[in-house]
Design an enzyme around this catalytic site. Structure first.
Site, PDB file in Angstrom:
ATOM      1  N   PRO A 117      18.543 -37.397 -40.699  1.00 38.41           N
ATOM      2  CA  PRO A 117      17.108 -37.137 -40.831  1.00 38.41           C
ATOM      3  C   PRO A 117      16.467 -38.151 -41.774  1.00 38.41           C
ATOM      4  CG  PRO A 117      18.416 -35.161 -41.355  1.00 38.41           C
ATOM      5  CD  PRO A 117      19.345 -36.335 -41.328  1.00 38.41           C
ATOM      6  N   GLY A 118      15.205 -38.436 -41.508  1.00 35.95           N
ATOM      7  CA  GLY A 118      14.381 -39.126 -42.499  1.00 35.95           C
ATOM      8  C   GLY A 118      13.842 -38.080 -43.460  1.00 35.95           C
TER       9      GLY A 118
ATOM     10  N   GLY B 241      18.920 -44.837 -57.106  1.00 34.02           N
ATOM     11  CA  GLY B 241      19.106 -43.575 -57.828  1.00 34.02           C
ATOM     12  C   GLY B 241      19.959 -42.565 -57.088  1.00 34.02           C
TER      13      GLY B 241
ATOM     14  N   GLY C 282      14.941 -24.379 -45.489  1.00 35.03           N
ATOM     15  CA  GLY C 282      14.662 -25.749 -45.079  1.00 35.03           C
ATOM     16  C   GLY C 282      15.120 -26.064 -43.662  1.00 35.03           C
TER      17      GLY C 282
ATOM     18  N   TYR D  24      24.731 -39.548 -53.479  1.00 28.05           N
ATOM     19  CA  TYR D  24      24.228 -38.982 -52.209  1.00 28.05           C
ATOM     20  C   TYR D  24      24.405 -39.979 -51.058  1.00 28.05           C
ATOM     21  CZ  TYR D  24      20.780 -36.606 -49.151  1.00 28.05           C
ATOM     22  OH  TYR D  24      20.137 -35.962 -48.117  1.00 28.05           O
TER      23      TYR D  24
ATOM     24  N   ILE E  67      23.146 -31.148 -51.364  1.00 31.71           N
ATOM     25  CA  ILE E  67      22.404 -31.156 -52.634  1.00 31.71           C
ATOM     26  C   ILE E  67      22.161 -32.605 -53.047  1.00 31.71           C
ATOM     27  CG2 ILE E  67      23.305 -28.947 -53.500  1.00 31.71           C
ATOM     28  CD1 ILE E  67      25.258 -30.643 -55.273  1.00 31.71           C
TER      29      ILE E  67
HETATM   30  P1  NDP Z   1      17.385 -27.488 -49.041  1.00 31.61           P
HETATM   31  O1  NDP Z   1      17.586 -27.899 -50.457  1.00 31.61           O
HETATM   32  O2  NDP Z   1      16.031 -27.000 -48.616  1.00 31.61           O
HETATM   33  O3  NDP Z   1      18.455 -26.362 -48.636  1.00 31.61           O
HETATM   34  C1  NDP Z   1      19.812 -26.575 -48.898  1.00 31.61           C
HETATM   35  C2  NDP Z   1      20.639 -25.475 -48.292  1.00 31.61           C
HETATM   36  O4  NDP Z   1      22.025 -25.758 -48.559  1.00 31.61           O
HETATM   37  C3  NDP Z   1      20.357 -24.119 -48.898  1.00 31.61           C
HETATM   38  O5  NDP Z   1      20.491 -23.120 -47.914  1.00 31.61           O
HETATM   39  C4  NDP Z   1      21.461 -23.981 -49.949  1.00 31.61           C
HETATM   40  O6  NDP Z   1      21.788 -22.632 -50.291  1.00 31.61           O
HETATM   41  C5  NDP Z   1      22.625 -24.628 -49.219  1.00 31.61           C
HETATM   42  N1  NDP Z   1      23.680 -25.075 -50.120  1.00 31.61           N
HETATM   43  C6  NDP Z   1      23.593 -26.007 -51.101  1.00 31.61           C
HETATM   44  N2  NDP Z   1      24.785 -26.119 -51.742  1.00 31.61           N
HETATM   45  C7  NDP Z   1      25.632 -25.233 -51.144  1.00 31.61           C
HETATM   46  C8  NDP Z   1      26.991 -24.869 -51.373  1.00 31.61           C
HETATM   47  N3  NDP Z   1      27.742 -25.434 -52.326  1.00 31.61           N
HETATM   48  N4  NDP Z   1      27.526 -23.909 -50.571  1.00 31.61           N
HETATM   49  C9  NDP Z   1      26.798 -23.311 -49.598  1.00 31.61           C
HETATM   50  N5  NDP Z   1      25.495 -23.619 -49.349  1.00 31.61           N
HETATM   51  C10 NDP Z   1      24.928 -24.572 -50.113  1.00 31.61           C
HETATM   52  O7  NDP Z   1      17.858 -28.742 -48.161  1.00 31.61           O
HETATM   53  P2  NDP Z   1      17.178 -29.405 -46.878  1.00 31.61           P
HETATM   54  O8  NDP Z   1      16.868 -28.393 -45.864  1.00 31.61           O
HETATM   55  O9  NDP Z   1      16.126 -30.335 -47.331  1.00 31.61           O
HETATM   56  O10 NDP Z   1      18.385 -30.349 -46.378  1.00 31.61           O
HETATM   57  C11 NDP Z   1      19.360 -29.893 -45.452  1.00 31.61           C
HETATM   58  C12 NDP Z   1      20.326 -31.035 -45.179  1.00 31.61           C
HETATM   59  O11 NDP Z   1      19.603 -32.149 -44.671  1.00 31.61           O
HETATM   60  C13 NDP Z   1      21.045 -31.532 -46.426  1.00 31.61           C
HETATM   61  O12 NDP Z   1      22.365 -31.896 -46.108  1.00 31.61           O
HETATM   62  C14 NDP Z   1      20.251 -32.755 -46.824  1.00 31.61           C
HETATM   63  O13 NDP Z   1      21.015 -33.666 -47.567  1.00 31.61           O
HETATM   64  C15 NDP Z   1      19.873 -33.298 -45.465  1.00 31.61           C
HETATM   65  N6  NDP Z   1      18.713 -34.148 -45.474  1.00 31.61           N
HETATM   66  C16 NDP Z   1      17.507 -33.671 -45.905  1.00 31.61           C
HETATM   67  C17 NDP Z   1      16.414 -34.499 -45.907  1.00 31.61           C
HETATM   68  C18 NDP Z   1      15.065 -34.026 -46.342  1.00 31.61           C
HETATM   69  O14 NDP Z   1      14.155 -34.863 -46.374  1.00 31.61           O
HETATM   70  N7  NDP Z   1      14.859 -32.775 -46.651  1.00 31.61           N
HETATM   71  C19 NDP Z   1      16.498 -35.908 -45.481  1.00 31.61           C
HETATM   72  C20 NDP Z   1      17.803 -36.285 -45.030  1.00 31.61           C
HETATM   73  C21 NDP Z   1      18.862 -35.432 -45.033  1.00 31.61           C
HETATM   74  P3  NDP Z   1      20.835 -21.804 -51.350  1.00 31.61           P
HETATM   75  O15 NDP Z   1      19.544 -21.540 -50.611  1.00 31.61           O
HETATM   76  O16 NDP Z   1      21.596 -20.573 -51.624  1.00 31.61           O
HETATM   77  O17 NDP Z   1      20.646 -22.698 -52.523  1.00 31.61           O
END
Ligand code: NDP
Length: 242
Positions: A179-180, A145, A15, A149, A87
């Site tokens: 981010p949005g 919900g 991501g 978070y 997460i």
């Molecule tokens: P994804 O769910 O696509 O990816 C999450 C990543 O975080 C993965 O690499 C995952 O590892 C890793 N991860 C999760 N838990 C742990 C942990 N306990 N220890 C180590 N690594 C961990 O997320 P996004 O790319 O969508 O989001 C990235 C960030 O941006 C997050 O903080 C999210 O809250 C924030 N965000 C995202 C938005 C969106 O629309 N997507 C909007 C706003 C904020 P693994 O692959 O091994 O599971």
């Protein structure tokens, strides 16, 4: 002088984090991408780019300590830290379990403490550091919900401003990006009708791309960005003007 600086990107294999990892590498940084369980994503990143991937739980302080020591041994002292791992465990408060509360707070917010705590003394000694914490539009505006978070992400913004004050005299900048809605696995898990309603509320008319966020990180971690600290950059297609 990006060349050779070592950057840790938590959640750096999928991501938004994957885009951050590859963009930093392309700019000349030595990147360590952290993940937790998805081996396929880590393997594909490392095979395609040569980026070193490390598996540990960023919500666990002692795992962070041990793993960061190994990264320093492999790549050198950490000068850039991007706290991106996150997460969601969504439900309304009246149905939310204490475990869903704790896991989101510890993974999304606790990880910022854990990782910053582990790298901060070396940054202070070197007189240089760049920390970027990934918050969320839902930490700024709240979201039905998502009390867990929204609380964690909102906390990141306060954490950023406080640590920015502590780092300012030591060459360490601390900034956040909110981010949005970005097209990643996290957003793809939202039911399609809900997603369509969300997109309808984004003035630019589309979800964000992971690269839209990564560009913000690249800007913030530059050596030249030493006057930029304690700020939050909203990258959300105009959805929430904060
Ligand atoms: P994804 O769910 O696509 O990816 C999450 C990543 O975080 C993965 O690499 C995952 O590892 C890793 N991860 C999760 N838990 C742990 C942990 N306990 N220890 C180590 N690594 C961990 O997320 P996004 O790319 O969508 O989001 C990235 C960030 O941006 C997050 O903080 C999210 O809250 C924030 N965000 C995202 C938005 C969106 O629309 N997507 C909007 C706003 C904020 P693994 O692959 O091994 O599971």
């Amino acid at each position: 002088m990006a060349q050779g600086r070592v950057a840790i990107v938590t959640g750096g294999t999928r991501g938004i984090g994957r885009a951050i990892s590859t963009m930093l590498q392309d700019a000349g940084y030595k990147v360590a991408a952290i993940y937790h369980g998805n081996e396929d994503a880590a393997r594909s990143l490392s095979e395609e780019t040569g980026i070193s991937c490390y598996k540990f739980d960023v919500s666990d302080f002692s795992e962070c300590e041990t793993a960061v020591a190994a990264i320093v041994e492999d790549l050198g002292p950490i000068e850039i830290l991007v706290n991106n791992a996150g997460i969601t465990r969504d439900s309304t408060l009246h149905k939310m379990t204490p475990e869903d509360w704790r896991s989101v707070i510890e993974t999304d917010l606790g990880s910022c403490f854990n990782m910053c705590r582990v790298v901060i003394n070396s940054m202070r000694e070197r007189g240089f550091g760049r920390i970027v914490n990934i918050g969320s539009i839902n930490g700024q505006a709240g979201q039905y919900g998502q009390v867990n978070y929204a609380a964690a992400k909102s906390g990141i913004h306060g954490f950023t401003k406080a640590l920015a004050q502590e780092g300012a005299g030591k060459g360490i900048t601390v900034n956040a990006i909110a981010p949005g809605y970005v097209d990643t696995d996290m957003v793809r898990s939202v039911p399609e009708p809900v997603l369509q309603k969300i997109i309808a509320r984004i003035p630019v008319g589309r979800l964000g791309k992971a690269e839209d966020i990564a560009r913000g990180v690249l800007f913030m971690v530059a050596d030249e960005a030493d006057f930029l600290t304690g700020s939050t950059l909203s990258i959300n297609g105009g959805q929430h003007m904060y």
